[in-house]
Design a protein around this motif. Sequence first.
Motif, PDB file in Angstrom:
ATOM      1  N   HIS A  38       0.516  -0.920   0.121  1.00 51.97           N
ATOM      2  CA  HIS A  38       0.214   0.016  -0.165  1.00 51.97           C
ATOM      3  C   HIS A  38       0.601   0.759   0.027  1.00 51.97           C
ATOM      4  N   ASP A  98       5.562   5.087   4.787  1.00 47.19           N
ATOM      5  CA  ASP A  98       7.283   3.997   5.736  1.00 47.19           C
ATOM      6  C   ASP A  98       7.221   2.934   4.779  1.00 47.19           C
ATOM      7  N   HIS A  99       6.173   2.820   3.676  1.00 47.60           N
ATOM      8  CA  HIS A  99       6.148   1.261   2.795  1.00 47.60           C
ATOM      9  C   HIS A  99       6.833   1.586   1.477  1.00 47.60           C
ATOM     10  N   ASP A 151       0.489  -4.040   7.662  1.00 53.11           N
ATOM     11  CA  ASP A 151      -1.179  -2.701   7.621  1.00 53.11           C
ATOM     12  C   ASP A 151      -2.160  -3.383   7.036  1.00 53.11           C
ATOM     13  N   HIS A 196      -5.007  -0.437  12.806  1.00 51.24           N
ATOM     14  CA  HIS A 196      -3.710  -1.981  13.064  1.00 51.24           C
ATOM     15  C   HIS A 196      -4.839  -2.450  14.219  1.00 51.24           C
ATOM     16  N   HIS A 252       4.738  -4.609  12.185  1.00 48.53           N
ATOM     17  CA  HIS A 252       5.072  -2.818  12.475  1.00 48.53           C
ATOM     18  C   HIS A 252       4.398  -2.764  14.065  1.00 48.53           C
TER      19      HIS A 252
HETATM   20 ZN   LIG Z   1       3.231   1.276   7.766  1.00 42.99          ZN
END
Ligand SMILES: [Zn+2]
Length: 256
Positions: A76, A80-81, A173, A204, A226
Amino acid sequence: MNNEILLLGTGTSVGIPMIGCQCEVCQSTDHRDKRLRTSAYVTYEGSAFLIDIGPDFRQQLLTHDIKNIDAILLTHPHRDHIGGFDDIRALNFLSDSKKIALYANDFTWKSLQKQFYYAFQPSDYTSLPAANYSHIDLESFNHNGIPITPIKLKHGSMPCLGFRIGNLAYITDVSEISESEFEKLKDLDVLILDSLRKTKHPSHLSLEESVEIATRINAKKTYFTHISHHMGLHSDVEKELPEHIQLGHDGLRIQF
Ligand SMILES: [Zn+2]
Ligand SMILES: [Zn+2]
Ligand SMILES: [Zn+2]
């Protein structure tokens, strides 16, 4: 063949330690309490896949001396990804300017194009990240003859993808897994699953929710990822968990 997942990062979006934080987790000297942003490197039947390219991508590849990536899979478009997208230039240089294969759904790809707009418009700058984009949906697809099955996830109001490769499933996530997707998660050797902290969160899974889902999926081994500093010390949390369900940590290698 040696199939393996290497957890490159197991931290939530701010990482652990979080800048300036004085909490016991951020101050811990246990290497398992140092968490870069969530990403993983999967080697399967001779091919190498990178799941997500977060802001720590460069450091993660240098730490583990990874030079070979056959394809990138994106879950996604949260920063942060995908924040390390610009750093795929190094992979482009290493492969004589070959574009690296990148699989993502439309939603993620469109967002990535917005976030890294300069890479997708005419420019006389010669060093731009170059990816060979393949659109994926919820159908299984093949790379180098290896079947990969996307898993549909809800991440708050955002769609997110998990991936199954052989008997490994990687699910970061997520706040909810649709009933229909559990079919794809049978007979797993290894499950990597989101688990942010002990208290509930809108996008989350909490530790309790993760344990519940892991118990239902019943992989031989489950590792959580995560993770936020609010989860507590790795050494404390692992004592609360059953043996086949554990917290992941950066640098952990799991064969499957
Ligand atoms: Zn994340
Ligand atoms: Zn902290
Ligand atoms: Zn996210």
